[in-house]
Scaffold this motif. Structure first.
Motif, PDB file in Angstrom:
ATOM      1  N   PHE A   1      32.033  41.460  46.198  1.00 21.51           N
ATOM      2  CA  PHE A   1      31.523  42.668  45.563  1.00 21.51           C
ATOM      3  C   PHE A   1      32.139  43.891  46.242  1.00 21.51           C
ATOM      4  O   PHE A   1      32.101  44.023  47.473  1.00 21.51           O
ATOM      5  CB  PHE A   1      29.997  42.722  45.650  1.00 21.51           C
ATOM      6  CG  PHE A   1      29.319  41.659  44.832  1.00 21.51           C
ATOM      7  CD1 PHE A   1      29.477  41.622  43.454  1.00 21.51           C
ATOM      8  CD2 PHE A   1      28.516  40.696  45.433  1.00 21.51           C
ATOM      9  CE1 PHE A   1      28.858  40.647  42.685  1.00 21.51           C
ATOM     10  CE2 PHE A   1      27.893  39.717  44.686  1.00 21.51           C
ATOM     11  CZ  PHE A   1      28.065  39.700  43.298  1.00 21.51           C
TER      12      PHE A   1
ATOM     13  N   LYS B   1      33.442  42.793  40.858  1.00 23.97           N
ATOM     14  CA  LYS B   1      33.615  41.532  41.572  1.00 23.97           C
ATOM     15  C   LYS B   1      35.110  41.218  41.552  1.00 23.97           C
ATOM     16  O   LYS B   1      35.727  41.161  40.490  1.00 23.97           O
ATOM     17  CB  LYS B   1      32.822  40.413  40.896  1.00 23.97           C
ATOM     18  CG  LYS B   1      32.840  39.085  41.650  1.00 23.97           C
ATOM     19  CD  LYS B   1      32.192  37.989  40.822  1.00 23.97           C
ATOM     20  CE  LYS B   1      30.701  38.211  40.651  1.00 23.97           C
ATOM     21  NZ  LYS B   1      30.071  37.087  39.882  1.00 23.97           N
TER      22      LYS B   1
ATOM     23  N   ASP C   1      34.897  35.235  45.524  1.00 25.13           N
ATOM     24  CA  ASP C   1      34.584  36.473  44.820  1.00 25.13           C
ATOM     25  C   ASP C   1      33.818  37.415  45.741  1.00 25.13           C
ATOM     26  O   ASP C   1      32.855  37.006  46.410  1.00 25.13           O
ATOM     27  CB  ASP C   1      33.752  36.180  43.572  1.00 25.13           C
ATOM     28  CG  ASP C   1      34.544  35.422  42.521  1.00 25.13           C
ATOM     29  OD1 ASP C   1      35.778  35.378  42.628  1.00 25.13           O
ATOM     30  OD2 ASP C   1      33.918  34.864  41.590  1.00 25.13           O
TER      31      ASP C   1
END
Length: 388
Positions: A5, A226, A3
């Motif tokens: 950002f 995300k 994941d």
């Protein structure tokens, strides 16, 4: 899979030589400043700079790639250390099918593809050296050119009252202006979240993005998402927007819609909220209003519930909105937790309290979970957070 950002809508205020790019953006917002802030202070993994069609910006990117300072990835995007830059261009559309101005984001895989797009725009734009300029071309033709170059086409801040798809651009449907099959995602913008946008059935096929539209360094990652990808690259982003092969947006983070600048319909002159049935402002007798996003979506909505499950939209208040979190406090927090992503996503309440005390720590905890009290915004003014 991992994941990452991501904030895909960041402006440049100036080129490296000091020439203006986005007139309304901070003079301090250079490419170098964006990458430094996003990488070391915000903790982002991928950023989209949407003024990369500017020739001087492209020359700078070419030179830094040639020197080895930047590396162009095989799957698209430009890498500096542990952050990936996605090259974008924000444009303004107003063809014969538009009711009003529409902003759109066009992203390219490589510097050379952006050079080609910049050259194409320069023949249809009065000043390609500035951001968000009018393109004198049919909207669908623009979409086809972005598609031909292997790019991504995303309508920007689609519900805001000014210069957006639903704000003023169309009466009812995106099909009035765009080819729906050549749209790669939808950017929600301030004052709208997933539950609100999900009330429009024609948006059910698209991924929703929550980007900052930063005009100053500090506003980078005010909104972000995300995204689950194999690596932070252009082609992985493409797969994520299409929700293919296990990729996808897994969470959106942004202001509560009521904290945004455009949630409520307000008087154009004094910003007093419009009461039901009013045609004249009860405070100043002005007769023009700025329609709020909530009212516009109510006009357009054709389902009460979203047609498909969506990733959570977390109503997260940015740190600089929180009472008691000024520059010195933020610097102290970064000194302990590294980046704002570390503060917002990793630090426990107890760890925060050790650094800034229980009151401020409690406000940060409430802010990152959407539990702060606030007064709704409208007409271009943000809502306000209360520390009570």
């Amino acid at each position: 899979m991992q994941d990452y950002f991501v904030d895909l809508h960041i402006h440049l205020g100036r080129t490296a030589s000091g020439k203006p790019v986005k007139i309304t953006a901070s003079n301090k917002l250079t490419l170098e400043a964006v990458l430094e802030e996003a990488r070391f202070k915000k903790g982002l993994d991928m950023v989209g700079v949407i003024d990369c069609q500017v020739p001087e910006v492209l020359i700078g990117l070419r030179n830094r790639i040639a020197s080895g300072e930047l590396k162009e990835l095989a799957d698209g995007g430009v890498r500096m250390g542990d952050i990936t830059l996605i090259l974008g261009a924000e444009i303004e559309i107003n063809d014969e099918n538009c009711q009003g101005l529409i902003h759109a984001l066009c992203y390219m895989k490589t510097v050379e593809k952006m050079v080609e797009f910049s050259n194409w725009l320069s023949k249809r734009m009065k000043n390609v050296t500035l951001s968000t300029q009018r393109v004198y071309e049919n909207a669908v033709t623009i979409q086809h050119e972005v598609n031909r170059l292997g790019g991504l086409f995303i309508p920007a801040h689609v519900f805001t009252p000014f210069k957006s798809l639903y704000g003023k651009g169309v009466k009812k449907s995106l099909t009035e202006v765009f080819d729906p099959d050549l749209i790669d995602a939808i950017e929600l913008g301030l004052s709208a979240d997933t539950s609100m946008a999900g009330q429009l059935s024609e948006l059910s096929k698209y991924a929703f993005l929550s980007n900052s539209d930063a005009h100053s360094v500090g506003k980078i990652a005010r909104e972000y998402q995300k995204i689950r990808m194999k690596e932070p690259s252009f082609e992985e982003l493409r797969l994520a927007l299409k929700e293919l092969e296990g990729r996808g947006v897994v969470a959106n983070y942004g202001l509560s819609p009521q904290l945004g600048k455009y949630y409520t319909t307000v008087c154009e002159k004094c910003f007093t909220p419009l009461m039901q049935g009013e045609v004249i402002c009860g405070s100043c007798d002005h007769m023009k209003f700025v329609k709020g996003v909530s009212d516009r979506i109510e006009e357009l909505a054709d389902n009460e519930e979203p047609l498909k499950p969506r990733p959570p939209y977390i109503h997260q208040v940015p740190l600089d909105f929180i009472p008691g979190v000024g520059p010195k406090t933020l610097m102290k927090l970064r000194g302990v937790f590294g980046t704002e992503m570390g503060i917002l996503h990793e630090a426990s309440l107890e760890e925060l309290a050790e650094v800034v005390g229980e009151k401020v720590a409690s406000l940060i905890e409430a802010a990152r979970s959407g539990r702060l009290a606030f007064k709704a915004g409208g007409g271009g003014r943000f809502g306000k957070v209360s520390d009570e």
